[in-house]
Design a protein around this motif. Structure first.
Motif, PDB file in Angstrom:
ATOM      1  N   GLU A 160       0.830  -1.201   0.000  1.00  0.00           N
ATOM      2  CA  GLU A 160       0.000   0.000   0.000  1.00  0.00           C
ATOM      3  C   GLU A 160       0.867   1.255   0.000  1.00  0.00           C
ATOM      4  OE1 GLU A 160      -2.579  -0.109   3.338  1.00  0.00           O
ATOM      5  OE2 GLU A 160      -4.040  -1.453   2.399  1.00  0.00           O
ATOM      6  N   THR A 193       2.463   1.978  -3.464  1.00  0.00           N
ATOM      7  CA  THR A 193       1.471   2.514  -4.393  1.00  0.00           C
ATOM      8  C   THR A 193       1.095   3.943  -4.029  1.00  0.00           C
ATOM      9  OG1 THR A 193       0.553   0.319  -4.822  1.00  0.00           O
ATOM     10  CG2 THR A 193      -0.853   2.195  -5.335  1.00  0.00           C
ATOM     11  N   ARG A 233      -8.197   5.183  -3.456  1.00  0.00           N
ATOM     12  CA  ARG A 233      -8.959   4.144  -4.144  1.00  0.00           C
ATOM     13  C   ARG A 233      -8.163   3.712  -5.366  1.00  0.00           C
ATOM     14  NH1 ARG A 233     -14.276   4.738  -2.186  1.00  0.00           N
ATOM     15  NH2 ARG A 233     -14.728   6.797  -1.287  1.00  0.00           N
ATOM     16  N   ALA A 234      -8.720   2.780  -6.125  1.00  0.00           N
ATOM     17  CA  ALA A 234      -8.078   2.386  -7.372  1.00  0.00           C
ATOM     18  C   ALA A 234      -8.101   3.530  -8.383  1.00  0.00           C
ATOM     19  CB  ALA A 234      -8.768   1.161  -7.955  1.00  0.00           C
ATOM     20  N   SER A 290      -5.683   6.950 -11.685  1.00  0.00           N
ATOM     21  CA  SER A 290      -6.159   5.583 -11.900  1.00  0.00           C
ATOM     22  C   SER A 290      -4.940   4.680 -12.020  1.00  0.00           C
ATOM     23  CB  SER A 290      -7.019   5.490 -13.167  1.00  0.00           C
ATOM     24  OG  SER A 290      -6.247   5.817 -14.315  1.00  0.00           O
ATOM     25  N   GLN A 291      -5.190   3.383 -12.176  1.00  0.00           N
ATOM     26  CA  GLN A 291      -4.129   2.416 -12.427  1.00  0.00           C
ATOM     27  C   GLN A 291      -4.414   1.742 -13.764  1.00  0.00           C
ATOM     28  OE1 GLN A 291      -2.961  -0.206  -9.215  1.00  0.00           O
ATOM     29  NE2 GLN A 291      -3.604   1.262  -7.665  1.00  0.00           N
TER      30      GLN A 291
END
Length: 228
Positions: free
Chosen positions: A151, A154, A189-190, A212-213
């Motif tokens: 986490e 990211t 969030r994603a 975003s990813q």
């Protein structure tokens, strides 16, 4: 792999993503006036960097073909002394921002208004450098938001990317990430939005950074303004 996606963010702004699988030899034929670009290719770029460099320009021309087809082939992408891309030719009124990392290339093309885009491969480097680019409140919020090492990698990469996008939108030299590119609170969030403030010498502006990813292991951020 050809163009991964092209998204119209507004009537005047396009976002493009390209996932590189091509070699430089594959990419050269996709460029208009390729010989003119050969003179601009960085002499020290290895094969991977050449593919990223070429992929970025191919992607920008794909965006130009969508947004300004009448001039797309006549425009050439250059870089200013700071490395920022700009368009030479009949599309000079358009704003462009470009980013590449690993297998991904991202570009944003805007007609009027500033814009920035950044894509980053998720690594722990951003967390190690957090004290260099995060304001104290941002760093404290990041520490509270992360409970695992994955986490953290990211989240800190996302924060770095968001500041990179805001820096590109500002298009000014000498900006200090820690004090002039400020990120507000958000729910990780994603995909989502991060409120941001750009602090310049005589005024501040508020912005919304989208994130975003695009694939596992990468984060994408971008921001654009409406034309004045």
């Amino acid at each position: 792999m050809p163009l991964h996606s092209l998204q119209r963010l507004s009537p005047t702004v396009l976002l493009g993503l390209w996932r590189l699988s091509e070699t430089p030899a594959d990419l050269w034929p996709l460029l208009p006036r390729a010989e003119a670009y050969r003179a601009l290719l960085p002499a020290t770029a290895d094969g991977k960097r050449q593919a990223q460099w070429l992929g970025g320009r191919v992607l920008i021309h794909r965006l130009l073909a969508e947004a300004a087809p009448a001039v797309a082939a006549a425009v050439q992408v250059h870089n200013d002394p700071t490395g920022r891309p700009w368009l030479d030719g009949p599309g000079a009124e358009l704003t462009v921002s470009l980013s590449h990392s690993g297998a991904w290339v991202a570009a944003i093309l805007a007609r009027g208004g500033r814009a920035g885009v950044d894509i980053e491969e998720i690594r722990d480097k951003a967390q190690r450098l957090a004290s260099k680019f995060l304001a104290p409140a941002e760093w404290a919020a990041a520490q509270a938001a992360c409970t695992t090492a994955a986490e953290a990698s990211t989240h800190y990469t996302l924060l770095w990317s968001a500041k990179e996008t805001l820096y590109k939108l500002a298009a000014q030299r000498g900006i200090i990430f820690k004090t002039q590119l400020l990120l507000g609170e958000f729910e990780p969030r994603a995909a989502g939005h991060i409120p941001a403030t750009l602090v310049l010498s005589d005024f501040e502006t508020r912005h919304c950074i989208c994130y975003s990813q695009p694939s596992p292991g990468y984060v994408l951020t971008y921001c654009h303004e409406s034309p004045a």
